[in-house]
Design a protein around this motif. Structure first.
Motif, PDB file in Angstrom:
ATOM      1  N   THR A 122       0.834  -1.200   0.000  1.00  0.00           N
ATOM      2  CA  THR A 122       0.000   0.000   0.000  1.00  0.00           C
ATOM      3  C   THR A 122       0.870   1.252   0.000  1.00  0.00           C
ATOM      4  O   THR A 122       1.844   1.341   0.751  1.00  0.00           O
ATOM      5  N   ALA A 123       0.507   2.198  -0.826  1.00  0.00           N
ATOM      6  CA  ALA A 123       1.298   3.425  -0.946  1.00  0.00           C
ATOM      7  C   ALA A 123       0.390   4.634  -1.050  1.00  0.00           C
ATOM      8  O   ALA A 123      -0.621   4.606  -1.766  1.00  0.00           O
ATOM      9  N   LEU A 124       0.734   5.693  -0.328  1.00  0.00           N
ATOM     10  CA  LEU A 124       0.075   6.993  -0.448  1.00  0.00           C
ATOM     11  C   LEU A 124       1.119   7.974  -0.965  1.00  0.00           C
ATOM     12  O   LEU A 124       2.136   8.201  -0.303  1.00  0.00           O
ATOM     13  N   VAL A 125       0.864   8.543  -2.141  1.00  0.00           N
ATOM     14  CA  VAL A 125       1.780   9.524  -2.718  1.00  0.00           C
ATOM     15  C   VAL A 125       0.981  10.770  -3.069  1.00  0.00           C
ATOM     16  O   VAL A 125       0.051  10.722  -3.878  1.00  0.00           O
ATOM     17  N   GLY A 126       1.351  11.886  -2.449  1.00  0.00           N
ATOM     18  CA  GLY A 126       0.647  13.142  -2.677  1.00  0.00           C
ATOM     19  C   GLY A 126       0.033  13.662  -1.397  1.00  0.00           C
ATOM     20  O   GLY A 126       0.546  13.425  -0.293  1.00  0.00           O
ATOM     21  N   LYS A 127      -1.055  14.360  -1.540  1.00  0.00           N
ATOM     22  CA  LYS A 127      -1.712  14.977  -0.395  1.00  0.00           C
ATOM     23  C   LYS A 127      -2.261  13.901   0.536  1.00  0.00           C
ATOM     24  O   LYS A 127      -2.980  13.005   0.107  1.00  0.00           O
ATOM     25  N   ASN A 128      -1.960  14.015   1.806  1.00  0.00           N
ATOM     26  CA  ASN A 128      -2.444  13.054   2.791  1.00  0.00           C
ATOM     27  C   ASN A 128      -3.697  13.604   3.479  1.00  0.00           C
ATOM     28  O   ASN A 128      -4.800  13.235   3.148  1.00  0.00           O
ATOM     29  N   LYS A 144      -1.160  -0.360  10.813  1.00  0.00           N
ATOM     30  CA  LYS A 144      -0.533   0.593   9.898  1.00  0.00           C
ATOM     31  C   LYS A 144      -1.182   0.500   8.512  1.00  0.00           C
ATOM     32  O   LYS A 144      -1.253  -0.576   7.924  1.00  0.00           O
ATOM     33  N   PRO A 145      -1.632   1.627   7.938  1.00  0.00           N
ATOM     34  CA  PRO A 145      -2.293   1.560   6.631  1.00  0.00           C
ATOM     35  C   PRO A 145      -1.347   1.573   5.441  1.00  0.00           C
ATOM     36  O   PRO A 145      -1.699   1.089   4.363  1.00  0.00           O
ATOM     37  N   TRP A 146      -0.134   2.136   5.595  1.00  0.00           N
ATOM     38  CA  TRP A 146       0.706   2.395   4.426  1.00  0.00           C
ATOM     39  C   TRP A 146       2.094   1.786   4.578  1.00  0.00           C
ATOM     40  O   TRP A 146       2.733   1.921   5.614  1.00  0.00           O
ATOM     41  N   ASP A 147       2.556   1.149   3.510  1.00  0.00           N
ATOM     42  CA  ASP A 147       3.957   0.758   3.420  1.00  0.00           C
ATOM     43  C   ASP A 147       4.828   1.939   2.998  1.00  0.00           C
ATOM     44  O   ASP A 147       5.999   2.009   3.359  1.00  0.00           O
ATOM     45  N   LEU A 148       4.248   2.839   2.223  1.00  0.00           N
ATOM     46  CA  LEU A 148       4.978   4.009   1.733  1.00  0.00           C
ATOM     47  C   LEU A 148       4.103   5.238   1.837  1.00  0.00           C
ATOM     48  O   LEU A 148       2.929   5.207   1.438  1.00  0.00           O
ATOM     49  N   VAL A 149       4.664   6.306   2.387  1.00  0.00           N
ATOM     50  CA  VAL A 149       4.016   7.622   2.378  1.00  0.00           C
ATOM     51  C   VAL A 149       5.018   8.607   1.793  1.00  0.00           C
ATOM     52  O   VAL A 149       6.135   8.740   2.289  1.00  0.00           O
ATOM     53  N   ASP A 150       4.598   9.298   0.735  1.00  0.00           N
ATOM     54  CA  ASP A 150       5.500  10.213   0.022  1.00  0.00           C
ATOM     55  C   ASP A 150       4.688  11.451  -0.347  1.00  0.00           C
ATOM     56  O   ASP A 150       3.654  11.340  -1.012  1.00  0.00           O
ATOM     57  N   PRO A 151       5.130  12.658   0.051  1.00  0.00           N
ATOM     58  CA  PRO A 151       4.360  13.866  -0.288  1.00  0.00           C
ATOM     59  C   PRO A 151       4.262  14.123  -1.781  1.00  0.00           C
ATOM     60  O   PRO A 151       3.382  14.870  -2.228  1.00  0.00           O
ATOM     61  N   GLY A 152       5.185  13.565  -2.569  1.00  0.00           N
ATOM     62  CA  GLY A 152       5.025  13.600  -4.021  1.00  0.00           C
ATOM     63  C   GLY A 152       5.447  14.862  -4.727  1.00  0.00           C
ATOM     64  O   GLY A 152       5.485  14.891  -5.958  1.00  0.00           O
TER      65      GLY A 152
END
Length: 505
Positions: A122-128, A144-152
């Motif tokens: 799971t990955a979140l990239v951009g606005k959280n 934990k919801p995300w393996d990766l969080v990146d503001p992008g």
């Protein structure tokens, strides 16, 4: 006749069981990619009828997938809308997250956590803009919801889309994946104008070509404001295309459910935060060659964005959390005429300004109830500061507003509103006092009462007050030693974070 979706998925899941490679077995599960725009109204994509908007990549997905004509948000407000989508719950059932910038109650399941527990990357990239409250004493921490969080964002792209394709290419290849790609386009202030790449996006939008809705002023400053907004929409569309092409290059496009939507209406007067269609209706395009039976069609089936969480969990074959209040959209993937709900409900809570409004739609009518009729619905502070709003303000002072434009400043507002949306797409003709629609109003009022009771909604005595000036959008100054005050969230009096009843559907 098309096989039911569950049978198709069952076949997909069973094929690899004869193999010994666990990685191959995992890869047969559908991938899911959600691309969510920031502050874009439903009719600002070309495939939704805007003749000036350039969104060729979203239009192409719609031509090969499914376009929802009646998809609605639960809140036309950034963080409450996203929190509602990620948990499959109404804003007032989220705790403090019913209001802008506030955290989600710790006891609630997020669907990316469910996917991750099922073996998804799971990955979140951009606005959280989605944060959980810390667990209470004795309460276990949420998964934990995300393996990766990146503001992008990158120095040459502040739309937060620059690392979307990279995320897909760099993912673990032995797992199915879920990506939440959240653009900052088209949130004010407009940075796409200064970061424009003509070879990617084409020419900039021209002010003379934009579509000016009747509640805005058709004059140069507003037209340029809209043109800059269109530029942000087009940049978002470009990266939707880049993600689609990357999925194809990786051999994953056919096995990936793509959903494209927005979190709330455009950041202009009578749009963002409004319960009317210009604020609460969303574009929703679904593309999934392996899972959508009828390609290139539009569905009139009524859906709410709280239906996204159960849909994704459903297609992943995971266990449905009891906290979800939405219902899976998968029957519509197999039959565009299928009905999964009769009603869609939405909320207007604090977003810069004190508010408490509720609405219900049945696919034909929109009924609105306002618990703070003495206050105007002028829009959020960034919209109030905009050239478009300030132009209307000058016209108001010169007594030059049309009735549609004057609604931006109207106070007191009606306690109740009723619109037949197909005949009145901008909701300018309030039918609430029309005797011909008395039974319709009474019916929808009862439905809203039932939903309020069953889901634990409330109008607290003390709501969060204004933080900004309603005329200028400037932050209200505090006296020495004063702190910003938060009121009681709308579900607070009834402990609505522990109520899972969905109300009428």
């Amino acid at each position: 006749m098309n096989l039911p979706l569950r049978l198709i998925l069952a076949g997909l899941f069973l094929i690899p069981l004869a193999r010994t490679d666990a990685a191959e077995a995992a890869q047969t599960k559908p991938n899911v990619v959600i691309m969510i725009a920031d502050d874009v109204s439903w009719n600002d994509f070309g495939c939704y009828g805007n003749p000036a908007a350039r969104t060729p990549h979203i239009d192409a997905l719609a031509s090969r997938g499914l376009r929802f004509a009646n998809a609605f948000l639960t809140a036309s407000s950034c963080s409450p809308s996203r929190a509602s989508i990620i948990t499959g719950r109404y804003p007032h059932n989220l705790g403090r997250a019913a209001e802008l910038h506030e955290p989600i109650a710790a006891n609630l399941a997020w669907f990316p956590s469910v996917l991750r527990q099922t073996g998804y990357y799971t990955a979140l990239v951009g606005k959280n803009h989605m944060t959980p409250e810390p667990p209470a004493a004795g309460q276990s921490r949420a998964t934990k919801p995300w393996d990766l969080v990146d503001p992008g964002t990158t120095p040459d792209n502040h739309g937060a889309e620059a690392r979307w394709t990279q995320t897909i290419k760099n993912r673990p290849k032995d797992k199915p994946f879920f990506c939440w790609f959240a653009s900052l386009d088209a949130h004010r202030n407009w940075d796409a104008d200064n970061e424009w790449v003509p070879e990617n996006y084409g020419p900039k939008h021209q002010s003379e070509d934009v579509v000016v809705p009747p509640f805005l002023a058709d004059e140069p400053a507003t037209r340029q404001d809209l043109a800059s907004y269109y530029n942000e929409v087009t940049r978002f569309d470009y990266f939707v295309g880049e993600v689609t092409q990357t999925l194809a290059d990786e051999g994953e496009l056919d096995n990936t459910l793509i959903l494209v939507l927005a979190d709330n209406g455009r950041p202009f007067p009578r749009a963002k935060t409004r319960l009317h269609d210009s604020g609460m209706k969303t574009a929703l395009v679904a593309h999934w060659p392996n899972g959508i039976a009828e390609k290139g069609v539009s569905t009139s089936s009524l859906v709410s964005v709280i239906d996204i969480a159960p849909t994704v969990v459903d297609v992943a074959g995971a266990k449905m959390p009891p906290t979800f209040q939405g219902v899976s959209m998968t029957p519509i993937f197999q039959d565009a005429d299928a009905t999964i709900r009769r009603f869609a409900f939405s909320e207007h809570n604090w977003h810069d300004y004190e508010a408490h409004g509720r609405s219900v739609r049945d696919g034909e009518f929109l009924y609105i109830r306002n618990a703070r009729p003495e206050l105007a619905w002028q829009g959020p502070a960034d919209s109030v500061r905009s050239p478009s709003h300030q132009t209307l303000r000058r016209m108001r002072d010169g007594e030059k507003l049309s009735e549609a434009q004057a609604d931006v400043f109207l106070q007191p507002r009606p306690v109740e509103e009723l619109y037949k949306t197909e005949d009145d797409p901008n909701q300018l003709n309030n039918l609430v006092s029309n005797s011909q629609y008395k039974q319709t109003k009474e019916r929808l009022s009862k439905v809203l009462d039932q939903w309020t009771q069953e889901t634990g909604d409330a109008v607290p005595d003390e709501l969060t007050p204004d933080y900004f000036d309603r005329e200028t959008g400037d932050s209200l100054k505090l006296g020495k030693g004063q702190k910003r005050k938060r009121g009681t969230p709308p579900g607070g009096p009834n402990d609505a974070i522990h109520i899972d009843h969905p109300g009428p559907r």
